[in-house]
Design an enzyme around this catalytic site. Structure first.
Site, PDB file in Angstrom:
ATOM      1  N   GLY A  49      -3.683  -8.628 -25.524  1.00 23.51           N
ATOM      2  CA  GLY A  49      -2.522  -7.727 -25.570  1.00 23.51           C
ATOM      3  C   GLY A  49      -1.660  -7.817 -26.823  1.00 23.51           C
ATOM      4  O   GLY A  49      -1.110  -6.821 -27.271  1.00 23.51           O
ATOM      5  N   GLU A 103       3.626 -13.099 -27.753  1.00 23.29           N
ATOM      6  CA  GLU A 103       3.095 -12.414 -26.569  1.00 23.29           C
ATOM      7  C   GLU A 103       3.521 -10.950 -26.612  1.00 23.29           C
ATOM      8  O   GLU A 103       4.530 -10.602 -27.223  1.00 23.29           O
ATOM      9  CB  GLU A 103       3.639 -13.153 -25.321  1.00 23.29           C
ATOM     10  N   ASP A 107       5.938 -10.526 -17.698  1.00 31.21           N
ATOM     11  CA  ASP A 107       6.177  -9.831 -16.434  1.00 31.21           C
ATOM     12  C   ASP A 107       6.569 -10.880 -15.391  1.00 31.21           C
ATOM     13  O   ASP A 107       7.734 -11.253 -15.283  1.00 31.21           O
ATOM     14  CB  ASP A 107       4.879  -9.078 -16.097  1.00 31.21           C
ATOM     15  N   GLY A 109       5.788 -13.963 -15.589  1.00 35.17           N
ATOM     16  CA  GLY A 109       6.010 -15.220 -16.321  1.00 35.17           C
ATOM     17  C   GLY A 109       4.871 -16.206 -16.127  1.00 35.17           C
ATOM     18  O   GLY A 109       4.863 -17.275 -16.747  1.00 35.17           O
ATOM     19  N   LEU A 112       2.696 -16.879 -19.484  1.00 39.89           N
ATOM     20  CA  LEU A 112       3.421 -17.627 -20.503  1.00 39.89           C
ATOM     21  C   LEU A 112       3.698 -19.050 -20.050  1.00 39.89           C
ATOM     22  O   LEU A 112       3.594 -20.000 -20.833  1.00 39.89           O
ATOM     23  CB  LEU A 112       4.735 -16.908 -20.785  1.00 39.89           C
ATOM     24  N   ASP A 163      -2.851  -2.635 -22.263  1.00 39.29           N
ATOM     25  CA  ASP A 163      -3.952  -1.846 -21.717  1.00 39.29           C
ATOM     26  C   ASP A 163      -3.786  -1.510 -20.245  1.00 39.29           C
ATOM     27  O   ASP A 163      -3.005  -2.136 -19.518  1.00 39.29           O
ATOM     28  CB  ASP A 163      -5.261  -2.642 -21.840  1.00 39.29           C
ATOM     29  N   ARG A 169      -5.189   0.511 -25.654  1.00 39.59           N
ATOM     30  CA  ARG A 169      -4.602  -0.512 -26.536  1.00 39.59           C
ATOM     31  C   ARG A 169      -4.339   0.032 -27.935  1.00 39.59           C
ATOM     32  O   ARG A 169      -3.499  -0.469 -28.657  1.00 39.59           O
ATOM     33  CB  ARG A 169      -5.555  -1.710 -26.668  1.00 39.59           C
TER      34      ARG A 169
HETATM   35  P1  IMP Z   1       2.623 -12.155 -16.328  1.00 41.21           P
HETATM   36  O1  IMP Z   1       1.690 -13.320 -16.303  1.00 41.21           O
HETATM   37  O2  IMP Z   1       2.814 -11.525 -14.982  1.00 41.21           O
HETATM   38  O3  IMP Z   1       3.940 -12.455 -17.018  1.00 41.21           O
HETATM   39  O4  IMP Z   1       1.912 -11.017 -17.125  1.00 41.21           O
HETATM   40  C1  IMP Z   1       1.748 -11.067 -18.453  1.00 41.21           C
HETATM   41  C2  IMP Z   1       0.469 -10.393 -18.868  1.00 41.21           C
HETATM   42  O5  IMP Z   1       0.096  -9.310 -18.017  1.00 41.21           O
HETATM   43  C3  IMP Z   1       0.716  -9.815 -20.237  1.00 41.21           C
HETATM   44  O6  IMP Z   1       0.219 -10.695 -21.209  1.00 41.21           O
HETATM   45  C4  IMP Z   1      -0.028  -8.504 -20.214  1.00 41.21           C
HETATM   46  O7  IMP Z   1      -1.319  -8.697 -20.734  1.00 41.21           O
HETATM   47  C5  IMP Z   1      -0.131  -8.131 -18.746  1.00 41.21           C
HETATM   48  N1  IMP Z   1       0.886  -7.126 -18.374  1.00 41.21           N
HETATM   49  C6  IMP Z   1       2.040  -7.299 -17.705  1.00 41.21           C
HETATM   50  N2  IMP Z   1       2.712  -6.155 -17.555  1.00 41.21           N
HETATM   51  C7  IMP Z   1       1.979  -5.218 -18.186  1.00 41.21           C
HETATM   52  C8  IMP Z   1       2.163  -3.795 -18.404  1.00 41.21           C
HETATM   53  O8  IMP Z   1       3.159  -3.159 -18.038  1.00 41.21           O
HETATM   54  N3  IMP Z   1       1.171  -3.184 -19.099  1.00 41.21           N
HETATM   55  C9  IMP Z   1       0.063  -3.832 -19.570  1.00 41.21           C
HETATM   56  N4  IMP Z   1      -0.148  -5.144 -19.388  1.00 41.21           N
HETATM   57  C10 IMP Z   1       0.816  -5.826 -18.701  1.00 41.21           C
HETATM   58 MG    MG Z   2      -0.932 -10.357 -22.793  1.00 38.60          MG
END
Ligand code: IMP
Ligand code: MG
Length: 183
Positions: A49, A103, A107, A109, A112, A163, A169
């Site tokens: 991403g 990053e 979303d 977290g 990360l 994506d 992308r």
């Molecule tokens: P987390 O682990 O829920 O914080 O999600 C983070 C990862 O999910 C990011 O690195 C993105 O690759 C993907 N992601 C989260 N939200 C979105 C979105 O709205 N569009 C596309 N990818 C997302």
């Molecule tokens: Mg990502």
């Protein structure tokens, strides 16, 4: 665009235009350059991403740097799978280095947090996090973010590296993604 499952994939108007993104990238790069003045850093992009944001950002950061990437995912379609997978690890040793983790979006977290912990176990001199987008209202695991481009509401967004099923992308802007059943 038509999808094999009889659903239409709908991309709205740019939510963040290419110009808005580039202005924000400059602003972030200036802050990072000031904060790290006199230091060498290692910039680490979380793929896939972050690839576009990463390459635009590092071009404008004015301190000496090495670059590296980590390939990770936690997502299945638009739902967080809640489980992390590292597909490819760093090639560089980060012990004693100043790490800037880059990053695309935070979303829940989970991604990360996982990568942050993994890298901290390798004893860097410091570790800061830069994300272009922050969906703060979706956070499940609290993570300190040092540089945030935009806080956005709980929309699923695509483009500029982000994506849906590995598509979109390459869009130079960020748009809200929707899927609708075809009647
Ligand atoms: P987390 O682990 O829920 O914080 O999600 C983070 C990862 O999910 C990011 O690195 C993105 O690759 C993907 N992601 C989260 N939200 C979105 C979105 O709205 N569009 C596309 N990818 C997302
Ligand atoms: Mg990502």
């Amino acid at each position: 665009m038509l999808h094999q499952t009889g659903k239409a994939m709908i991309i709205g108007k740019p939510f963040l235009t290419s110009r808005q993104i580039q202005n924000k990238v400059k602003e972030l790069a200036n802050r990072i350059s000031d904060d790290y003045e006199g230091k060498d850093i290692i910039a680490i992009g979380i793929l896939k991403g972050a690839f576009m944001f990463f390459s635009d950002l590092v071009k404008l950061i004015q301190v000496p740097m090495d670059i590296d990437f980590i390939v990770a995912s936690s997502y299945v379609k638009t739902q967080s799978a809640g489980e992390m997978e590292i597909h490819a690890d760093l090639r560089e040793d980060i012990r004693g280095r100043h790490v800037l983790l880059i990053e695309d979006i935070v979303d829940t977290g989970i991604t990360l947090n996982f990568i942050n912990k993994l890298l901290l176990e390798r004893s860097p001199a410091s570790l800061k996090i830069c994300t272009l987008l922050d969906k703060r209202s979706c956070r499940q695991i609290d993570t300190d973010l040092d540089y945030v481009g935009y806080q956005i509401p709980d929309h699923y967004v695509v483009g500029y590296g982000l994506d849906y099923e590995n598509k979109f992308r390459n869009l130079p802007y960020i748009a809200v993604f929707k899927e609708e059943n075809i009647k």
